[in-house]
Design a protein around this motif. Structure first.
Motif, PDB file in Angstrom:
ATOM      1  N   ASP A 204       0.844  -1.208   0.000  1.00  0.00           N
ATOM      2  CA  ASP A 204       0.000   0.000   0.000  1.00  0.00           C
ATOM      3  C   ASP A 204       0.870   1.246   0.000  1.00  0.00           C
ATOM      4  OD1 ASP A 204      -2.165  -1.684   0.055  1.00  0.00           O
ATOM      5  OD2 ASP A 204      -2.399  -1.581   2.254  1.00  0.00           O
ATOM      6  N   GLY A 205       1.864   1.239   0.878  1.00  0.00           N
ATOM      7  CA  GLY A 205       2.759   2.386   0.928  1.00  0.00           C
ATOM      8  C   GLY A 205       3.492   2.592  -0.386  1.00  0.00           C
ATOM      9  N   ALA A 206       3.872   1.497  -1.031  1.00  0.00           N
ATOM     10  CA  ALA A 206       4.578   1.609  -2.311  1.00  0.00           C
ATOM     11  C   ALA A 206       3.666   2.212  -3.369  1.00  0.00           C
ATOM     12  CB  ALA A 206       5.072   0.227  -2.745  1.00  0.00           C
ATOM     13  N   ARG A 207       2.388   1.803  -3.341  1.00  0.00           N
ATOM     14  CA  ARG A 207       1.455   2.398  -4.313  1.00  0.00           C
ATOM     15  C   ARG A 207       1.301   3.891  -4.052  1.00  0.00           C
ATOM     16  NH1 ARG A 207      -0.950  -2.750  -3.790  1.00  0.00           N
ATOM     17  NH2 ARG A 207      -2.129  -2.114  -1.951  1.00  0.00           N
ATOM     18  N   LYS A 208       1.156   4.270  -2.792  1.00  0.00           N
ATOM     19  CA  LYS A 208       1.074   5.693  -2.485  1.00  0.00           C
ATOM     20  C   LYS A 208       2.370   6.409  -2.880  1.00  0.00           C
ATOM     21  CE  LYS A 208      -2.213   5.073   1.305  1.00  0.00           C
ATOM     22  NZ  LYS A 208      -2.450   5.225   2.771  1.00  0.00           N
ATOM     23  N   ALA A 209       3.454   5.760  -2.645  1.00  0.00           N
ATOM     24  CA  ALA A 209       4.731   6.356  -3.043  1.00  0.00           C
ATOM     25  C   ALA A 209       4.801   6.532  -4.545  1.00  0.00           C
ATOM     26  CB  ALA A 209       5.879   5.482  -2.550  1.00  0.00           C
ATOM     27  N   ASP A 210       4.220   5.554  -5.261  1.00  0.00           N
ATOM     28  CA  ASP A 210       4.210   5.658  -6.718  1.00  0.00           C
ATOM     29  C   ASP A 210       3.364   6.852  -7.159  1.00  0.00           C
ATOM     30  OD1 ASP A 210       4.788   4.632  -9.391  1.00  0.00           O
ATOM     31  OD2 ASP A 210       2.652   4.142  -9.442  1.00  0.00           O
ATOM     32  N   GLU A 211       2.198   7.004  -6.494  1.00  0.00           N
ATOM     33  CA  GLU A 211       1.363   8.173  -6.821  1.00  0.00           C
ATOM     34  C   GLU A 211       2.119   9.469  -6.494  1.00  0.00           C
ATOM     35  OE1 GLU A 211      -2.833   5.851  -5.772  1.00  0.00           O
ATOM     36  OE2 GLU A 211      -2.148   7.553  -4.559  1.00  0.00           O
ATOM     37  N   GLY A 212       2.727   9.498  -5.324  1.00  0.00           N
ATOM     38  CA  GLY A 212       3.501  10.685  -4.959  1.00  0.00           C
ATOM     39  C   GLY A 212       4.638  10.933  -5.933  1.00  0.00           C
ATOM     40  N   ALA A 213       5.260   9.852  -6.402  1.00  0.00           N
ATOM     41  CA  ALA A 213       6.352  10.014  -7.365  1.00  0.00           C
ATOM     42  C   ALA A 213       5.835  10.617  -8.664  1.00  0.00           C
ATOM     43  CB  ALA A 213       7.008   8.660  -7.623  1.00  0.00           C
ATOM     44  N   GLY A 214       4.592  10.182  -9.084  1.00  0.00           N
ATOM     45  CA  GLY A 214       4.006  10.788 -10.290  1.00  0.00           C
ATOM     46  C   GLY A 214       3.779  12.275 -10.098  1.00  0.00           C
ATOM     47  N   SER A 215       3.202  12.625  -8.942  1.00  0.00           N
ATOM     48  CA  SER A 215       2.983  14.051  -8.657  1.00  0.00           C
ATOM     49  C   SER A 215       4.317  14.791  -8.591  1.00  0.00           C
ATOM     50  CB  SER A 215       2.231  14.194  -7.327  1.00  0.00           C
ATOM     51  OG  SER A 215       0.976  13.523  -7.389  1.00  0.00           O
ATOM     52  N   LEU A 216       5.292  14.123  -8.051  1.00  0.00           N
ATOM     53  CA  LEU A 216       6.613  14.747  -7.970  1.00  0.00           C
ATOM     54  C   LEU A 216       7.190  15.011  -9.358  1.00  0.00           C
ATOM     55  CD1 LEU A 216       8.999  15.665  -6.251  1.00  0.00           C
ATOM     56  CD2 LEU A 216       9.833  13.305  -6.275  1.00  0.00           C
ATOM     57  N   VAL A 217       6.943  14.068 -10.262  1.00  0.00           N
ATOM     58  CA  VAL A 217       7.415  14.257 -11.639  1.00  0.00           C
ATOM     59  C   VAL A 217       6.766  15.488 -12.258  1.00  0.00           C
ATOM     60  CG1 VAL A 217       7.406  13.275 -13.943  1.00  0.00           C
ATOM     61  CG2 VAL A 217       7.985  11.847 -11.990  1.00  0.00           C
ATOM     62  N   VAL A 218       5.405  15.621 -12.064  1.00  0.00           N
ATOM     63  CA  VAL A 218       4.699  16.778 -12.627  1.00  0.00           C
ATOM     64  C   VAL A 218       5.226  18.071 -11.998  1.00  0.00           C
ATOM     65  CG1 VAL A 218       2.454  17.874 -12.868  1.00  0.00           C
ATOM     66  CG2 VAL A 218       2.669  15.394 -13.125  1.00  0.00           C
ATOM     67  N   GLY A 461      19.749  21.104 -11.715  1.00  0.00           N
ATOM     68  CA  GLY A 461      19.271  20.227 -10.641  1.00  0.00           C
ATOM     69  C   GLY A 461      17.833  19.797 -10.840  1.00  0.00           C
ATOM     70  N   THR A 462      17.039  20.737 -11.227  1.00  0.00           N
ATOM     71  CA  THR A 462      15.628  20.364 -11.445  1.00  0.00           C
ATOM     72  C   THR A 462      15.499  19.403 -12.616  1.00  0.00           C
ATOM     73  OG1 THR A 462      15.404  22.382 -12.764  1.00  0.00           O
ATOM     74  CG2 THR A 462      14.700  22.479 -10.457  1.00  0.00           C
ATOM     75  N   SER A 463      16.379  19.562 -13.617  1.00  0.00           N
ATOM     76  CA  SER A 463      16.338  18.612 -14.739  1.00  0.00           C
ATOM     77  C   SER A 463      16.704  17.210 -14.268  1.00  0.00           C
ATOM     78  CB  SER A 463      17.301  19.070 -15.844  1.00  0.00           C
ATOM     79  OG  SER A 463      16.922  20.333 -16.351  1.00  0.00           O
ATOM     80  N   LYS A 464      17.807  17.164 -13.466  1.00  0.00           N
ATOM     81  CA  LYS A 464      18.201  15.851 -12.935  1.00  0.00           C
ATOM     82  C   LYS A 464      17.140  15.294 -11.997  1.00  0.00           C
ATOM     83  CE  LYS A 464      23.177  16.678 -13.265  1.00  0.00           C
ATOM     84  NZ  LYS A 464      24.450  16.825 -12.507  1.00  0.00           N
ATOM     85  N   ALA A 465      16.596  16.213 -11.158  1.00  0.00           N
ATOM     86  CA  ALA A 465      15.548  15.759 -10.239  1.00  0.00           C
ATOM     87  C   ALA A 465      14.350  15.247 -11.006  1.00  0.00           C
ATOM     88  CB  ALA A 465      15.133  16.904  -9.316  1.00  0.00           C
ATOM     89  N   LYS A 466      14.087  15.891 -12.110  1.00  0.00           N
ATOM     90  CA  LYS A 466      12.965  15.439 -12.941  1.00  0.00           C
ATOM     91  C   LYS A 466      13.230  14.038 -13.474  1.00  0.00           C
ATOM     92  CE  LYS A 466      10.372  16.741 -17.083  1.00  0.00           C
ATOM     93  NZ  LYS A 466      10.297  17.740 -18.188  1.00  0.00           N
ATOM     94  N   ASP A 467      14.507  13.856 -13.985  1.00  0.00           N
ATOM     95  CA  ASP A 467      14.854  12.516 -14.472  1.00  0.00           C
ATOM     96  C   ASP A 467      14.819  11.497 -13.330  1.00  0.00           C
ATOM     97  OD1 ASP A 467      15.237  13.696 -16.917  1.00  0.00           O
ATOM     98  OD2 ASP A 467      17.421  13.898 -16.659  1.00  0.00           O
ATOM     99  N   GLY A 468      15.401  11.907 -12.165  1.00  0.00           N
ATOM    100  CA  GLY A 468      15.383  10.994 -11.009  1.00  0.00           C
ATOM    101  C   GLY A 468      13.982  10.682 -10.541  1.00  0.00           C
ATOM    102  N   ALA A 469      13.135  11.698 -10.603  1.00  0.00           N
ATOM    103  CA  ALA A 469      11.750  11.449 -10.189  1.00  0.00           C
ATOM    104  C   ALA A 469      11.088  10.456 -11.129  1.00  0.00           C
ATOM    105  CB  ALA A 469      10.984  12.769 -10.167  1.00  0.00           C
ATOM    106  N   GLY A 470      11.460  10.563 -12.426  1.00  0.00           N
ATOM    107  CA  GLY A 470      10.923   9.578 -13.365  1.00  0.00           C
ATOM    108  C   GLY A 470      11.390   8.175 -13.014  1.00  0.00           C
ATOM    109  N   GLN A 471      12.699   8.080 -12.700  1.00  0.00           N
ATOM    110  CA  GLN A 471      13.208   6.758 -12.285  1.00  0.00           C
ATOM    111  C   GLN A 471      12.577   6.312 -10.985  1.00  0.00           C
ATOM    112  OE1 GLN A 471      17.447   7.220 -12.128  1.00  0.00           O
ATOM    113  NE2 GLN A 471      17.663   7.545 -14.355  1.00  0.00           N
ATOM    114  N   LEU A 472      12.391   7.304 -10.068  1.00  0.00           N
ATOM    115  CA  LEU A 472      11.744   6.959  -8.797  1.00  0.00           C
ATOM    116  C   LEU A 472      10.336   6.439  -9.027  1.00  0.00           C
ATOM    117  CD1 LEU A 472      11.641   6.991  -5.692  1.00  0.00           C
ATOM    118  CD2 LEU A 472      10.900   9.382  -5.832  1.00  0.00           C
ATOM    119  N   ALA A 473       9.668   7.079  -9.955  1.00  0.00           N
ATOM    120  CA  ALA A 473       8.302   6.619 -10.256  1.00  0.00           C
ATOM    121  C   ALA A 473       8.330   5.191 -10.784  1.00  0.00           C
ATOM    122  CB  ALA A 473       7.653   7.555 -11.279  1.00  0.00           C
ATOM    123  N   ASP A 474       9.333   4.923 -11.677  1.00  0.00           N
ATOM    124  CA  ASP A 474       9.443   3.541 -12.168  1.00  0.00           C
ATOM    125  C   ASP A 474       9.766   2.588 -11.024  1.00  0.00           C
ATOM    126  OD1 ASP A 474       9.006   4.584 -14.663  1.00  0.00           O
ATOM    127  OD2 ASP A 474      11.149   4.688 -15.179  1.00  0.00           O
TER     128      ASP A 474
END
Length: 728
Positions: A204-218, A461-474
């Motif tokens: 459950d936490g991982a799913r929420k984390a995945d949702e948060g990661a998507g929001s983080l990407v946006v 940094g934001t570009s890298k964070a964006k890429d990292g957030a994408g990886q985090l989402a994956d």
């Protein structure tokens, strides 16, 4: 005869000094205890430590088993081979000297007494050991076989060796430990359930984390755009601040120049104010002087006109120049006054000079020419006087205006000086402020550059964070999927973990804690220690009985020796009484042992008969020693008793004794007596008994033969025989 009180012991010992045999007798008396105690202790120096001198065999019938390892791969368990390698390897330390043998070789060797023990590894040994981790654990069994007919003590020692071997196989296993392991299965079962619940929460936490990661990407995408805009703005700020710094620097430089100029202006105006301080009064005076000049100039003009008129009138009269001389003098005087009034007026000066020349001319007679010149000069003087009068009037008018305007001019100069001071102060403040502004602009430019660099870094940094957030989402998506799989796998694992409680756990722990059992098998076992030692001490008793017998009986009858009977008959005649007594000793001894002490024997008749044979042989030996050596023979019999007691292998196998006793073992009759009785008492095979009986019979025949020879020798009488040095 009276003897000294203390000389009697000496007299007793003195008789042993007469012959060598008596001296040796004394020596024998001294060393007999040494022989008995020393040999016995020597033979028992370290029998347990010499067990490796005994041969033992291992019969490996084990079949390797295949088990499935914890990783699911098959694994072969060959515990029998490993145990054999441990026992027969160079570093083996398991009591005996082990070697491998077939079942037939082992059985035959055990029966023949070649092997002290036989270790048998059954065919299912490896399978039983491998089953301890399965659903139906089985205890692996070993078999260690000894034969009490060969040695009773050895059987007891083998128990310890069997325990050592079993411990080698079941290394490290303890009942409490394994019981705790099985009890811990229940805890593991419960823990797996909790782990499954935790895995669900993790999913459950991982799913929420995945949702948060998507929001983080946006959000990071928006932040990246904003950072790009920020970079543009900071770039403009950077260039603008640089221009501002340059401009403010120029302004500061100009302000410095303005301050300098304002200072100079203030200084000049101050000087002007000082200089114009007396201007109103001076202008007033100038105005008054100008009025006077104008008035005088008017008068001069009038005078000039008058002079011109006079000159015009004078000219004709120049011919009467002398008459004009006073007038010239008058004119000269007036011209000089005017010139004095206007020292800067060149015309007046020239008029004066003309008049002086005219006066001179009049005086020297050249008035006519001079008259013309005077007329011209006077005309010019009149014109100049008018011009002077007009100019003086204008100067007077201007001086009046100047005098009227001078106060206002002086006040204006003072105000201008004050304003210049204020201007200088203001321009200095302006310069100071311009420098501060320039410094601030420079700092602003530097800060803007840093801000621009920071904005650029922020953008990266934001570009890298964006890429990292994408990886985090994956990753969070994979984590959610993995957590779900973990939950299902844990639930499945929980169902597969067995639960052992109560007696079931205790039973399984007992099997696994002792995975190997070593069965002790004793061939021809005897029930008690006394039964095990009887085969040794019965021959010892019969040997002592033989010694006592021939202390009472004579080994050879002197009558028989003196008769015509053959030596053989004389020898037999001396042996038969002793043999009969020996048989009686054996029968009585065994009856008491069987009936009173409780020594058991499956073949009591054969045992008694063999004991009687032993007694008969021993009496033959004692008769031989006595017949051959006389009293010394008893000492020899005593020494032989000790040697046989230590080398017969009655307690520990003779192989555990020093080499001396092992070498002596087959040449002494008590070795066969003890061996035969041991087989009879334990009910072993009759073959060794018959062999022992044959050997004993041979000893008996040999002893009788020697006795015959001794009888033959003793038929010859000598002085030493008639008077022996030593009589025992």
């Amino acid at each position: 005869m009276k003897l000294p009180r203390f000389s009697l012991p000496g007299l007793e010992l003195a008789r042993f000094r007469r012959a060598t045999i008596t001296k040796l007798a004394i020596l024998a008396v001294v060393i007999v205890p040494l022989i008995y105690g020393g040999l016995y202790l020597w033979s028992n120096t370290d029998p347990v430590g010499r067990l490796e001198n005994l041969q033992a065999v291992v019969v490996n019938s084990d079949v390797p088993a295949t088990v499935t390892g914890v990783d699911g791969s098959p694994r072969t368990v060959d515990a029998g081979k490993e145990l054999v390698e441990q026992l027969t390897g160079p570093d083996a330390a398991a009591g005996f000297h082990w070697r491998t043998a077939t079942e037939e070789q082992a059985a035959q060797g055990l029966r023949d007494g070649d092997y002290a023990a036989v270790l048998r590894i059954p065919s299912g040994f490896s399978a039983a050991l491998a089953s301890t981790g399965g659903a139906d654990p089985q205890q692996a069994k070993l078999s260690v076989t000894t034969d009490d007919a060969e040695n009773y003590i050895l059987g007891q020692v083998t128990n310890t060796i069997a325990t050592t071997i079993r411990t080698k196989v079941a290394t490290g296993a303890t009942t409490n430990y394994l019981e705790n392991v099985y009890v811990a299965f229940s805890s593991i079962h419960d823990s797996l359930g909790k782990a499954a619940d935790g895995a669900g929460q993790l999913a459950d936490g991982a799913r929420k984390a995945d949702e948060g990661a998507g929001s983080l990407v946006v959000g990071l995408g928006d932040l990246d755009k904003g950072a790009a805009q920020l970079v543009d703005g900071t770039g403009q700020l950077r260039s603008g601040s640089a221009q501002l710094a340059t401009g403010t620097a120029k302004v500061a430089t100009g302000a410095d120049g303005a301050a300098t100029g304002a200072g100079q202006l203030a200084t000049g105006l101050d000087q002007l104010r000082t200089a114009t301080k007396d201007l109103p009064a001076q202008t007033a005076q100038r105005s008054a002087g100008a009025s006077q000049v104008a008035t005088g100039a008017g008068r001069v003009a009038d005078g000039a006109d008058a002079v011109a008129g006079a000159a015009n009138r004078v000219l004709p009269a120049l011919q009467q120049a002398q008459q004009l001389s006073p007038l010239v003098d008058q004119l000269l005087a007036q011209a000089r006054q005017l010139s004095a009034a206007s020292p800067d007026d060149a015309n007046l000066a020239a008029t004066v000079r003309s008049l002086e020349q005219a006066q001179q001319a009049l005086a020297d007679g050249s008035v006519a020419g001079i008259g013309q010149q005077v007329q011209q000069q006077v005309g010019a003087l009149a014109t100049g006087a008018r011009q002077l009068s007009d100019g003086a009037s204008a100067v007077s008018t201007g001086a009046g205006k100047l005098a009227a305007a001078a106060p206002a001019l002086q006040q204006g100069v003072a105000k201008a000086a004050d304003g210049a001071d204020a201007l200088a102060t203001g321009t200095r403040q302006l310069a100071t402020g311009a420098h501060s502004t320039a410094d601030g602009a420079s700092a602003l430019s530097t800060g803007a550059a840093r801000v621009d660099d920071g904005a650029t870094a922020l953008l990266n940094g934001t570009s890298k964070a964006k890429d990292g957030a994408g990886q985090l989402a994956d990753g969070t998506q994979q984590l959610a999927d993995g957590a779900g799989s973990l939950q299902s796998q844990l639930a499945q694992g929980q169902g597969k973990v067995p639960v052992y409680t109560g007696d079931a756990a205790t039973d399984r722990a007992g099997v696994v804690a002792a995975p190997v059992a070593a069965d002790r098998v004793k061939e021809h076992a005897v029930p008690r220690y006394s039964d095990g030692l009887a085969p040794l001490f019965v021959p010892v008793a019969l040997w002592v009985g033989g010694m006592v017998t021939y202390m009472v009986l004579r080994a050879v009858s002197p009558r028989a020796l003196a008769s015509t009977a053959s030596s053989y008959r004389a020898a037999v005649a001396g042996w038969v009484p002793g043999a009969l007594l020996g048989v009686a000793q054996a029968v009585v001894l065994w009856l008491v042992l069987l009936l009173a002490v409780g020594i058991a024997s499956p073949n009591p008749v054969a045992t008694v008969a063999f004991a009687a044979l032993v007694a008969v042989v021993f009496t033959a030996i004692h008769q031989c020693l006595n017949a051959l050596l006389g009293g010394v023979g008893r000492l020899v019999a005593l020494v032989l008793l000790v040697l046989q007691l230590t080398s017969a292998g009655g307690t520990y196998p003779v192989g555990t004794s020093p080499t001396f006793f092992e070498a002596l073992h087959p040449f002494l009759p008590m070795s066969y007596a003890a061996d035969g009785l041991r087989h009879l008492v334990t009910g072993a095979a009759a073959g060794p008994v018959l062999l022992d009986a044959g050997v004993l019979a041979a000893f008996g025949v040999l002893a009788l033969s020697v006795t015959v020879l001794a009888c033959h020798r003793r038929r010859t009488w000598t002085v030493a025989k008639l008077h022996p040095s030593l009589t025992l």
